[in-house]
Design an enzyme around this catalytic site. Structure first.
Site, PDB file in Angstrom:
ATOM      1  CG  HIS A 195      83.515  28.446  78.819  1.00  0.00           C
ATOM      2  ND1 HIS A 195      84.343  29.254  77.852  1.00  0.00           N
ATOM      3  CD2 HIS A 195      82.492  28.053  78.639  1.00  0.00           C
ATOM      4  CE1 HIS A 195      83.077  29.702  77.313  1.00  0.00           C
ATOM      5  NE2 HIS A 195      81.944  28.806  77.761  1.00  0.00           N
ATOM      6  CB  CYS A 511      71.062  31.309  79.338  1.00  0.00           C
ATOM      7  SG  CYS A 511      71.660  32.002  77.598  1.00  0.00           S
TER       8      CYS A 511
HETATM    9  C1  PEP Z   1      77.119  33.778  77.704  1.00  0.00           C
HETATM   10  O1  PEP Z   1      77.815  34.147  76.767  1.00  0.00           O
HETATM   11  O2  PEP Z   1      76.435  34.271  78.679  1.00  0.00           O
HETATM   12  C2  PEP Z   1      76.587  32.398  77.447  1.00  0.00           C
HETATM   13  C3  PEP Z   1      75.622  31.932  78.021  1.00  0.00           C
HETATM   14  O3  PEP Z   1      77.133  31.492  76.689  1.00  0.00           O
HETATM   15  P1  PEP Z   1      78.954  31.036  77.008  1.00  0.00           P
HETATM   16  O4  PEP Z   1      79.073  31.298  78.476  1.00  0.00           O
HETATM   17  O5  PEP Z   1      78.727  29.364  76.834  1.00  0.00           O
HETATM   18  O6  PEP Z   1      79.765  31.663  76.213  1.00  0.00           O
END
Ligand code: PEP
Ligand code: MG
Length: 584
Positions: A195, A511
Site C-alpha cells: 500500500h 484492478c
Molecule cells: C489487489 O489485491 O490486487 C487489489 C486491487 O486490492 P488491494 O491492493 O487493495 O489489496
C-alpha cells in the site's frame, strides 16, 4: 564523484532532482555516515556549532522563565547547561568523530549510549536519575545537528525542490503531501504492490520505495535524484550523473506531453476492439483525474480509506454522503465500490487491540477482507445500507474483497438481502447495484465458474493473487525479488479466470497494479482482458500501448509465453511481446 546509488522499487511518475528532507519519528534515528579524511575538521566544527546553538537556546530559556513557573525550572536548565559544557558532551564526541571518521550525529549517539550505561551503574538514586537530563541535552544537540523538527511539519517552511525521505508512507502522511510542493519521495519500506507503493503512485510524483536503510545514509539537505522509472535513488550525484538525469527527465516530460494528446482518443486496438479503462480511487478528490484523463469510470473505490485515521467508524449517513458525493461527481460514469478490505496493513484505530488483525500470527492469512466483514456484521450491513441508498443517484456496483470460496459469496449476499430488508422496513429508497467479487485468492481463481453463477461480474485483484499464489508477502521488501507478476503459475491462473468469465459472458476486469503497468498491457490483452482498472497515473501510457496493439494477433503471440514454465524466461518472452510492431 557520486556518493551512493541505492536500488528500490519504482513507484512511478518520472524523475525528481532535489534536496533531501528526512522525516524522522525521533532523534534516535540518526544518519550514520563514514567520512573522508578531509571532511573531518568541518564535521568537528559542525558539532561545535550545534553545541553553541544549544547553549544559546538554553540560556535564552533560562532568562525567559515565566513568573509563575515552578522554581525548580531554573535549576533544571542550569543543570542542563552544566551537562552540556562538560567535556563528556562538548569534547568527547569530537574525539569519536576524529577516531572513527564518522559524522557528528552518529558520534554523539555513540557517546550518549556510553554515558547512559555509566549512569545506569551509579549507586546513588538521585544521580542515576540524571540520565534523563543527559538524554534531553543530547536530544537538543541532535535536533540542532539534524537541523529540523522530528515530525512531519511541512507548513510552508520548506524549500521548493524538496524530496521527502521517510521510513514508510501512511495514508495520513499522504494527506499532508497532497497540498505541499514536493518534488519526489523515497521510503525504506514497501514492496512493489504494497500500500506504500499504491499510495505513492496515487500522489503522482516521482517515487521510489523499499530502499531498505536509505534514510540512515542520507543527510538532511543533500542533493538526491529519485528515479521513479527504474526505482533508483542517487545520493549526492556528480555533475555527469546529474546531466544525464536532467536529460532523462526532459525526455520523460516530453513523452508525457505527447501522451496528453490521447486524452480524448478512444482506447481501441488496431483491430477495433474497444478497451474499457477505469480508475482506482480512494476518495472523491481523485475524481478530478478521472475526468481529466478521460477514464470510463471507477473500477475500484477502496472504501476502507474512509475508515482509517479516525477514532470511530463512519456512520451510515456519513458513508451515504461520501458515496453519493462520488457518484454525483462522476456525472454518469459508473462506480464500483469495494466493501471494506481491512486487515494486514490497513488497521483502523477504532478496532480493539484483540480484534486487530495484526495480532494474528499470520495477518495475510487471518481475519482480513470479507472474513472481517462477516465477523463484524453490524459494521458490514451499515456499509451495505449506505451503498444501497447511494446507488439511487447513479450507476453503482458492489464488490466483495478476498472471497475464497462460494460459501463466502453466498453469505455476503445474505447480508446484502438483510440490508435491503432493513431499508424497506425504514421506508428508505435504494438502488439495485450489480454485485461482483474480487478474485484474488487462488482457491477463488480455480473455482471461478461457480462464483460467476452467483455474481454479476468479477474483478481480478492481481496484487493479492500474486502474493497468495507465490507465497510472497507483498509488503515485505526482503522477499520482493520473488514477487513476479509474470510467473507462469500466475499467468495460468489469469488465463483461466479471464477465459472462464468470457465464456460465461460475464464482465471481468483486473484492478491490481498489473493493470496500470505498461509491461503487462499486451499480455493481458492477449489473454482476452477488455477492462483495465488502474491508478490514473499511467492511464494514457496504457492507452498508447492499446492503440499500438492488435488483439487478435496477440492471442497467438502470447502462446510461447503461456507455454513457458520457467519463471526466469518470462521476462525475456514478455520483452519480445512488447517489442512487436503491429500494423493495421
Ligand atoms: C489487489 O489485491 O490486487 C487489489 C486491487 O486490492 P488491494 O491492493 O487493495 O489489496
Ligand atoms: Mg487485494
Amino acid at each position: 564523484i557520486t556518493r551512493l546509488v541505492i536500488h528500490g522499487y519504482p513507484a512511478g511518475s518520472g524523475i525528481a532532482i532535489g534536496r533531501a528532507h528526512l522525516i524522522r519519528r525521533n532523534t534516535s534515528e540518526v544518519p550514520q555516515i563514514s567520512l573522508a579524511e578531509g571532511d573531518i575538521p568541518a564535521e568537528a566544527t559542525r558539532f561545535e556549532t550545534a553545541v553553541k546553538t544549544t547553549r544559546k537556546q538554553l540560556e535564552h530559556i533560562r532568562s525567559n522563565i515565566p513568573e509563575n513557573a515552578p522554581t525548580e525550572l531554573g535549576a533544571f536548565i542550569s543543570l542542563h547547561l552544566m551537562l552540556l559544557t562538560d567535556a563528556t558532551l562538548s569534547r568527547e564526541p569530537i574525539d569519536i568523530i576524529e577516531q572513527q571518521q564518522i559524522n557528528a550525529e552518529w558520534a554523539l549517539k555513540i557517546q550518549s549510549e556510553r554515558l547512559a550505561q555509566q549512569f545506569d551503574e551509579i549507586d546513588d538514586e538521585y544521580l542515576r536519575q540524571r540520565k534523563q537530563d543527559m538524554l534531553q541535552v543530547v536530544e537538543r544537540i541532535q535536533k540542532n545537528l539534524i537541523g529540523q523538527s522530528t515530525e512531519l511539519n511541512l507548513d510552508g517552511t520548506l524549500l521548493d525542490d524538496i524530496i521527502l525521505i521517510a521510513h514508510d508512507l501512511s495514508a495520513a502522511d499522504t494527506i499532508h503531501f497532497k497540498d505541499q510542493r514536493i518534488e519526489g519521495f523515497a521510503t525504506d519500506m514497501g514492496g512493489p504492490t504494497s500500500h506504500t507503493a499504491i499510495l505513492g503512485r496515487s500522489l503522482n510524483i516521482p517515487s521510489v520505495i523499499g530502499l531498505g536503510a536509505a534514510r540512515r545514509l542520507i543527510r538532511e539537505h543533500e542533493w538526491v535524484i529519485v528515479d521513479g522509472i527504474s526505482g533508483t535513488l542517487v545520493i549526492a550525484p556528480d555533475e555527469l550523473i546529474l546531466a544525464q538525469y536532467r536529460q532523462q527527465q526532459a525526455r520523460y516530460r516530453s513523452q508525457q506531453r505527447a501522451l496528453n494528446k490521447l486524452k480524448k482518443t478512444a482506447a481501441q486496438t488496431q483491430d477495433n476492439e474497444e478497451i474499457e479503462l477505469l480508475a482506482n480511487i480512494e476518495s472523491s478528490e481523485d475524481i478530478k483525474a478521472v475526468h481529466q484523463l478521460g477514464a470510463d469510470g471507477v473500477g475500484l473505490l477502496r472504501s476502507e480509506f474512509l475508515f482509517l485515521n479516525r477514532d470511530t467508524p463512519p456512520s451510515e449517513d456519513e458513508q451515504y454522503q461520501f458515496y453519493t458525493d462520488i457518484i454525483k461527481k462522476l456525472k454518469g460514469k459508473s462506480l464500483t465500490i469495494r466493501t471494506i478490505d481491512l486487515g494486514v496493513d490497513k488497521n483502523p484505530r477504532w478496532f480493539g487491540s484483540n480484534s486487530t488483525p495484526n495480532a494474528a500470527l499470520n495477518p495475510a492469512l487471518g481475519l482480513t477482507g470479507i472474513r472481517l466483514s462477516h465477523a463484524e456484521p453490524i459494521l458490514f450491513r451499515t456499509q451495505l445500507r449506505a451503498i444501497l441508498r447511494a446507488a439511487v443517484h447513479g450507476k453503482t456496483k458492489i464488490m466483495f474483497p478476498m472471497i475464497a470460496s462460494l460459501s463466502e459469496l453466498k453469505q455476503s449476499l445474505i447480508h446484502l438481502d438483510t440490508a435491503k430488508k432493513q431499508l424497506t422496513e425504514r421506508n428508505e429508497a435504494y438502488g439495485s447495484p450489480d454485485i461482483g467479487c474480487m478474485i484474488e485468492i487462488p482457491s477463488a481463481a480455480l473455482t471461478v465458474s461457480s462464483l460467476l453463477k452467483h455474481a454479476d461480474f468479477i474483478s481480478i485483484g492481481s496484487n493479492d493473487l500474486i502474493q497468495y499464489t507465490l507465497s510472497v508477502d507483498r509488503n515485505d521488501d526482503s522477499v520482493s525479488y520473488l514477487y513476479q507478476p509474470a510467473h507462469p503459475a500466475v499467468l495460468k491462473l489469469l488465463a483461466h479466470i479471464i477465459r472462464t468469465a468470457n465464456r460465461l459472458g460475464k464482465p471481468v476486469s483486473l484492478c491490481g497494479e498489473m493493470a496500470g503497468d505498461p509491461h503487462f498491457t499486451r499480455l493481458l490483452l492477449g489473454l482476452g482482458l477488455r477492462t483495465f482498472s488502474m491508478n490514473t497515473v499511467n492511464l494514457l501510457a496504457i492507452k498508447d500501448i492499446i492503440l499500438r496493439s492488435h488483439s487478435e494477433q496477440l492471442e497467438n503471440d502470447i502462446q510461447r509465453l503461456m507455454r513457458n514454465e520457467d519463471p526466469d524466461k518470462s521476462e525475456a518472452l514478455l520483452k519480445k511481446l512488447n517489442a512487436i510492431a503491429y500494423s493495421e
